[in-house]
Design a protein around this motif. Structure first.
Motif, mmCIF file in Angstrom:
data_model
loop_
_atom_site.group_PDB
_atom_site.id
_atom_site.type_symbol
_atom_site.label_atom_id
_atom_site.label_comp_id
_atom_site.label_asym_id
_atom_site.label_seq_id
_atom_site.Cartn_x
_atom_site.Cartn_y
_atom_site.Cartn_z
ATOM 1 N N ALA A 81 -22.711 113.342 66.309
ATOM 2 C CA ALA A 81 -21.833 112.266 65.822
ATOM 3 C C ALA A 81 -20.497 112.826 65.337
ATOM 4 O O ALA A 81 -19.430 112.261 65.632
ATOM 5 N N GLU A 82 -20.536 113.939 64.608
ATOM 6 C CA GLU A 82 -19.295 114.509 64.086
ATOM 7 C C GLU A 82 -18.405 115.038 65.210
ATOM 8 O O GLU A 82 -17.193 114.885 65.164
ATOM 9 N N PHE A 83 -19.016 115.637 66.224
ATOM 10 C CA PHE A 83 -18.195 116.144 67.323
ATOM 11 C C PHE A 83 -17.543 114.997 68.081
ATOM 12 O O PHE A 83 -16.353 115.054 68.389
ATOM 13 N N ILE A 84 -18.308 113.965 68.371
ATOM 14 C CA ILE A 84 -17.732 112.806 69.079
ATOM 15 C C ILE A 84 -16.601 112.201 68.254
ATOM 16 O O ILE A 84 -15.533 111.880 68.783
ATOM 17 N N ALA A 85 -16.799 112.081 66.954
ATOM 18 C CA ALA A 85 -15.769 111.512 66.081
ATOM 19 C C ALA A 85 -14.519 112.386 66.024
ATOM 20 O O ALA A 85 -13.421 111.888 65.766
ATOM 21 N N SER A 86 -14.667 113.674 66.287
ATOM 22 C CA SER A 86 -13.522 114.590 66.210
ATOM 23 C C SER A 86 -12.599 114.500 67.418
ATOM 24 O O SER A 86 -11.479 115.005 67.375
ATOM 25 N N ARG A 87 -13.029 113.880 68.493
ATOM 26 C CA ARG A 87 -12.193 113.776 69.683
ATOM 27 C C ARG A 87 -11.046 112.818 69.378
ATOM 28 O O ARG A 87 -11.267 111.665 69.040
ATOM 29 N N GLU A 88 -9.838 113.322 69.502
ATOM 30 C CA GLU A 88 -8.660 112.623 68.995
ATOM 31 C C GLU A 88 -8.123 111.512 69.873
ATOM 32 O O GLU A 88 -7.267 110.749 69.435
ATOM 33 N N GLU A 95 -14.405 112.933 78.179
ATOM 34 C CA GLU A 95 -14.825 114.221 78.745
ATOM 35 C C GLU A 95 -16.116 114.709 78.102
ATOM 36 O O GLU A 95 -17.077 115.034 78.791
ATOM 37 N N THR A 96 -16.137 114.761 76.773
ATOM 38 C CA THR A 96 -17.327 115.308 76.116
ATOM 39 C C THR A 96 -18.551 114.433 76.362
ATOM 40 O O THR A 96 -19.658 114.935 76.512
ATOM 41 N N LEU A 97 -18.356 113.119 76.444
ATOM 42 C CA LEU A 97 -19.489 112.225 76.690
ATOM 43 C C LEU A 97 -19.989 112.320 78.122
ATOM 44 O O LEU A 97 -21.197 112.297 78.365
ATOM 45 N N GLN A 98 -19.080 112.444 79.077
ATOM 46 C CA GLN A 98 -19.507 112.564 80.476
ATOM 47 C C GLN A 98 -20.240 113.883 80.697
ATOM 48 O O GLN A 98 -21.300 113.926 81.312
ATOM 49 N N VAL A 99 -19.688 114.968 80.185
ATOM 50 C CA VAL A 99 -20.313 116.279 80.357
ATOM 51 C C VAL A 99 -21.634 116.327 79.583
ATOM 52 O O VAL A 99 -22.650 116.820 80.091
ATOM 53 N N GLY A 100 -21.651 115.787 78.374
ATOM 54 C CA GLY A 100 -22.892 115.739 77.595
ATOM 55 C C GLY A 100 -23.971 114.925 78.286
ATOM 56 O O GLY A 100 -25.140 115.325 78.332
ATOM 57 N N PHE A 101 -23.580 113.775 78.832
ATOM 58 C CA PHE A 101 -24.523 112.938 79.586
ATOM 59 C C PHE A 101 -25.125 113.729 80.746
ATOM 60 O O PHE A 101 -26.332 113.675 81.001
ATOM 61 N N SER A 102 -24.284 114.465 81.448
ATOM 62 C CA SER A 102 -24.751 115.228 82.606
ATOM 63 C C SER A 102 -25.692 116.356 82.192
ATOM 64 O O SER A 102 -26.719 116.587 82.852
ATOM 65 N N TYR A 103 -25.375 117.060 81.095
ATOM 66 C CA TYR A 103 -26.293 118.089 80.597
ATOM 67 C C TYR A 103 -27.636 117.465 80.200
ATOM 68 O O TYR A 103 -28.693 118.020 80.495
ATOM 69 N N ALA A 104 -27.588 116.329 79.530
ATOM 70 C CA ALA A 104 -28.829 115.673 79.106
ATOM 71 C C ALA A 104 -29.665 115.271 80.313
ATOM 72 O O ALA A 104 -30.891 115.484 80.336
ATOM 73 N N ALA A 105 -29.035 114.711 81.330
ATOM 74 C CA ALA A 105 -29.758 114.319 82.540
ATOM 75 C C ALA A 105 -30.346 115.547 83.220
ATOM 76 O O ALA A 105 -31.499 115.526 83.671
ATOM 77 N N ASP A 125 -27.789 107.833 71.990
ATOM 78 C CA ASP A 125 -27.264 106.942 73.030
ATOM 79 C C ASP A 125 -26.065 107.567 73.730
ATOM 80 O O ASP A 125 -25.747 107.234 74.864
ATOM 81 N N ARG A 126 -25.394 108.485 73.056
ATOM 82 C CA ARG A 126 -24.300 109.269 73.640
ATOM 83 C C ARG A 126 -24.489 110.701 73.155
ATOM 84 O O ARG A 126 -24.845 110.914 71.998
ATOM 85 N N ILE A 127 -24.256 111.650 74.009
ATOM 86 C CA ILE A 127 -24.400 113.056 73.608
ATOM 87 C C ILE A 127 -23.131 113.814 74.001
ATOM 88 O O ILE A 127 -22.602 113.622 75.096
ATOM 89 N N CYS A 128 -22.651 114.640 73.087
ATOM 90 C CA CYS A 128 -21.436 115.411 73.350
ATOM 91 C C CYS A 128 -21.762 116.679 74.131
ATOM 92 O O CYS A 128 -22.909 117.135 74.160
ATOM 93 N N ALA A 129 -20.755 117.241 74.742
ATOM 94 C CA ALA A 129 -20.932 118.421 75.588
ATOM 95 C C ALA A 129 -21.539 119.614 74.853
ATOM 96 O O ALA A 129 -22.492 120.206 75.360
ATOM 97 N N PRO A 130 -21.046 119.999 73.669
ATOM 98 C CA PRO A 130 -21.622 121.192 73.043
ATOM 99 C C PRO A 130 -23.100 121.024 72.668
ATOM 100 O O PRO A 130 -23.880 121.958 72.796
ATOM 101 N N VAL A 131 -23.487 119.847 72.238
ATOM 102 C CA VAL A 131 -24.880 119.607 71.864
ATOM 103 C C VAL A 131 -25.758 119.560 73.112
ATOM 104 O O VAL A 131 -26.864 120.117 73.134
ATOM 105 N N GLY A 132 -25.277 118.947 74.175
ATOM 106 C CA GLY A 132 -26.023 118.923 75.433
ATOM 107 C C GLY A 132 -26.128 120.301 76.060
ATOM 108 O O GLY A 132 -27.194 120.694 76.544
ATOM 109 N N ALA A 133 -25.036 121.056 76.041
ATOM 110 C CA ALA A 133 -25.042 122.409 76.600
ATOM 111 C C ALA A 133 -25.962 123.322 75.798
ATOM 112 O O ALA A 133 -26.641 124.184 76.369
ATOM 113 N N ALA A 134 -25.992 123.142 74.485
ATOM 114 C CA ALA A 134 -26.870 123.957 73.645
ATOM 115 C C ALA A 134 -28.335 123.705 73.979
ATOM 116 O O ALA A 134 -29.131 124.644 74.052
#
Length: 150
Positions: A81-88, A95-105, A125-134
């Motif tokens: 949640a904090e990472f998604i909120a940090s996207r300005e 970007e982070t949501l699309q990449v995170g979604f793809s890592y999760a899938a 319901d939404r996952i950011c790239a760093p959390v999905g990649a981790a």
């Protein structure tokens, strides 16, 4: 699968997470005249790695890796949640949501996840790239250090 081939797979632009289709602002730097040749491109990339990636995205990734390892749902949810909120703006958020979604899938289909990890993933319901990649790296047996390097 051993960790090295999985690490190479996770770092490959052939992995269909879509990260290769985002420039992290480099296109704008070129259009605005800040990047005009290989030397200014190198400086821009080095600055991005040292000022953006190493100071914020890498620590979120490392904390996410540890949270997935502990199967700590509240921490995974907080970091996400904090990472998604940090996207300005809309583009870095998309970007982070699309990449995170793809890592999760990819994680749901390719690696072995524990029931707890699957449950945590299902709550996002939404996952950011760093959390999905981790999660992808941890579930693949890749160390946090090697995952960050990739």
């Amino acid at each position: 699968m051993s960790a090295l081939p999985r690490l190479l797979q996770l770092a490959s632009p052939a992995l269909p997470v879509g990260a290769y289709s985002y420039s992290q602002g480099l296109e704008w730097a070129i259009e605005s005249g800040d990047v005009t040749n290989s030397a200014t491109a190198q400086r821009w990339i080095e600055d991005h790695l040292s000022l953006v990636f190493s100071r914020f995205e890498a620590p979120v990734y490392a904390a996410g890796f540890a949270a997935w390892q502990r199967e700590d749902a509240p921490e995974v949810e907080r970091l996400n949640a904090e990472f998604i909120a940090s996207r300005e703006s809309a583009e870095p958020r998309a970007e982070t949501l699309q990449v995170g979604f793809s890592y999760a899938a990819w994680c749901r289909e390719v690696v072995v996840l524990s029931d707890s990890q699957r449950a945590i993933l299902a709550t996002l319901d939404r996952i950011c790239a760093p959390v999905g990649a981790a999660l992808a790296a941890f579930a693949s047996g890749v160390s946090v250090r090697d995952g960050l390097l990739a």
